[in-house]
Design a protein around this motif. Structure first.
Motif, mmCIF file in Angstrom:
data_model
loop_
_atom_site.group_PDB
_atom_site.id
_atom_site.type_symbol
_atom_site.label_atom_id
_atom_site.label_comp_id
_atom_site.label_asym_id
_atom_site.label_seq_id
_atom_site.Cartn_x
_atom_site.Cartn_y
_atom_site.Cartn_z
ATOM 1 N N ASP A 1 0.706 -1.305 -0.044
ATOM 2 C CA ASP A 1 -0.286 -0.731 -0.183
ATOM 3 C C ASP A 1 1.339 1.314 -0.280
ATOM 4 O O ASP A 1 0.921 1.988 0.489
ATOM 5 C CB ASP A 1 -0.517 0.122 1.145
ATOM 6 N N CYS A 2 2.262 1.307 -0.377
ATOM 7 C CA CYS A 2 2.883 2.362 -0.654
ATOM 8 C C CYS A 2 2.489 3.112 -1.509
ATOM 9 O O CYS A 2 1.385 3.336 -1.912
ATOM 10 C CB CYS A 2 4.760 1.815 -1.218
ATOM 11 N N PRO A 3 2.704 4.610 -0.584
ATOM 12 C CA PRO A 3 3.960 4.777 0.178
ATOM 13 C C PRO A 3 3.325 4.759 1.699
ATOM 14 O O PRO A 3 4.554 4.919 2.743
ATOM 15 C CB PRO A 3 3.489 6.726 -0.551
ATOM 16 N N TYR A 4 2.669 4.172 2.131
ATOM 17 C CA TYR A 4 1.864 4.172 2.732
ATOM 18 C C TYR A 4 2.102 2.786 3.794
ATOM 19 O O TYR A 4 2.774 1.858 3.498
ATOM 20 C CB TYR A 4 0.299 4.067 3.523
ATOM 21 N N MET A 5 2.351 3.039 5.386
ATOM 22 C CA MET A 5 2.061 2.263 6.372
ATOM 23 C C MET A 5 3.482 0.727 6.045
ATOM 24 O O MET A 5 3.436 -0.141 6.088
ATOM 25 C CB MET A 5 1.004 0.563 5.246
ATOM 26 N N SER A 6 4.386 1.719 6.042
ATOM 27 C CA SER A 6 6.169 1.237 5.944
ATOM 28 C C SER A 6 5.506 -0.527 7.461
ATOM 29 O O SER A 6 5.339 0.597 8.307
ATOM 30 C CB SER A 6 6.937 1.922 6.325
ATOM 31 N N PRO A 7 6.726 -1.250 7.543
ATOM 32 C CA PRO A 7 6.505 -2.545 7.640
ATOM 33 C C PRO A 7 7.607 -1.662 9.153
ATOM 34 O O PRO A 7 8.483 -0.760 8.329
ATOM 35 C CB PRO A 7 7.310 -2.971 7.266
ATOM 36 N N GLU A 8 7.635 -2.421 9.615
ATOM 37 C CA GLU A 8 8.881 -2.274 11.398
ATOM 38 C C GLU A 8 10.077 -2.554 10.732
ATOM 39 O O GLU A 8 10.541 -3.919 9.596
ATOM 40 C CB GLU A 8 8.823 -2.810 12.427
ATOM 41 N N PRO A 9 10.863 -1.833 9.979
ATOM 42 C CA PRO A 9 11.726 -0.925 11.626
ATOM 43 C C PRO A 9 11.604 0.436 10.662
ATOM 44 O O PRO A 9 12.258 1.276 11.145
ATOM 45 C CB PRO A 9 13.016 -1.356 11.991
ATOM 46 N N TYR A 10 10.491 0.398 9.828
ATOM 47 C CA TYR A 10 10.842 1.725 8.972
ATOM 48 C C TYR A 10 9.700 2.471 9.129
ATOM 49 O O TYR A 10 9.074 3.202 8.038
ATOM 50 C CB TYR A 10 10.475 1.089 7.630
ATOM 51 N N ARG A 11 8.646 1.894 9.876
ATOM 52 C CA ARG A 11 6.847 2.679 10.458
ATOM 53 C C ARG A 11 7.451 4.492 10.282
ATOM 54 O O ARG A 11 8.063 4.424 11.017
ATOM 55 C CB ARG A 11 7.009 1.924 11.523
#
Length: 252
Positions: free
Chosen positions: A200-210
């Motif tokens: 769903d980029c550019p949204y909702m980056s996973p950890e550790p990039y939250r």
């Protein structure tokens, strides 16, 4: 091969380095499905897909944009869907959280786009936020051939209702968040032939990039979390999600 089944590379967040990002995605060997959310992004998605063989497109009107549609929007969507790189109608659905469009307008545009997908024998990519019952009721009434619940946030019990309608479920960076109890539980317990991965980029980056801009090269991070939740090897998640992608989108 990993597949990001829901991205927005057309988003303005990529305006300064889109071509460089696309090169990184290609180097990583990741397939991307770019989802339209209005007419402009749908056109852009088709353009990207026709330019790069590892990118596919969805065309559709997001519920936030439902009140803005022109009278001939379905005609243009149908014309865009003639491209062989268009593999679904989406991102469509209902969103009662923000209320950007009235419920009646959202439901009308949702129904019309499901009917279009049926006429074209294309799956639907569904956005559902705080509208589970109405989303399910509309889908049960119109009965699309098949579809994807994007960024699924419902219960395991509701997921079974969607499975009976030949739906799949994609999970993104949320399943890496510590407090995401229900998404993790559902991702762990769904049948393996129904799960897919998305950014769903550019949204909702996973950890550790939250909190930072997300992109399709982070799909392996999400896949690793899915593997841990399901107690399988990363390679198994890669294999089954690629197979599910082909079954849902490519086979007609």
């Amino acid at each position: 091969m990993f597949v990001d089944v829901h991205a927005h590379l057309d988003d303005e967040a990529f305006d300064t380095d889109r071509q460089e990002m696309i090169k990184k995605i290609e180097k990583a060997g990741i397939i991307v499905v770019n989802a339209g959310s209005d007419m402009a992004s749908s056109r852009f998605s088709v353009k990207l897909a026709e330019e790069f063989d590892f990118i596919y497109a969805c065309v559709g009107i997001h519920p936030h944009e439902a009140k803005k549609v022109e009278k001939d929007y379905l005609t243009e969507l149908e014309e865009l869907a003639k491209s062989p790189k268009v593999i679904a109608i989406g991102e469509i659905g209902l969103d009662y959280y923000y209320g950007s469009s009235e419920k009646d307008a959202q439901q009308k545009v949702f129904r019309e786009q499901i009917e279009l997908a049926k006429s074209l024998n294309l799956p639907v990519v569904v956005h559902d936020r705080d509208a589970h019952k109405d989303t399910a009721d509309i889908l049960k009434n119109i009965k699309p051939e098949r579809g994807l619940m994007h960024c699924y946030s419902g219960s395991l019990e509701m997921a079974q209702e969607f499975i009976e309608m030949n739906f799949y479920f994609s999970f993104g960076g949320v399943i890496t968040f510590k407090n995401a109890k229900r998404p993790k539980e559902v991702a762990a317990k769904l049948p393996s032939d129904r799960i897919l991965l998305e950014t769903d980029c550019p949204y909702m980056s996973p950890e550790p990039y939250r909190g930072k801009r997300n992109d399709p090269t982070r799909i392996p991070i999400i896949a690793a979390q899915m593997a841990a939740l399901r107690g399988v090897m990363l390679e198994e998640i890669e294999r089954i999600t690629y197979s599910n992608f082909n079954r849902l989108f490519i086979t007609r």
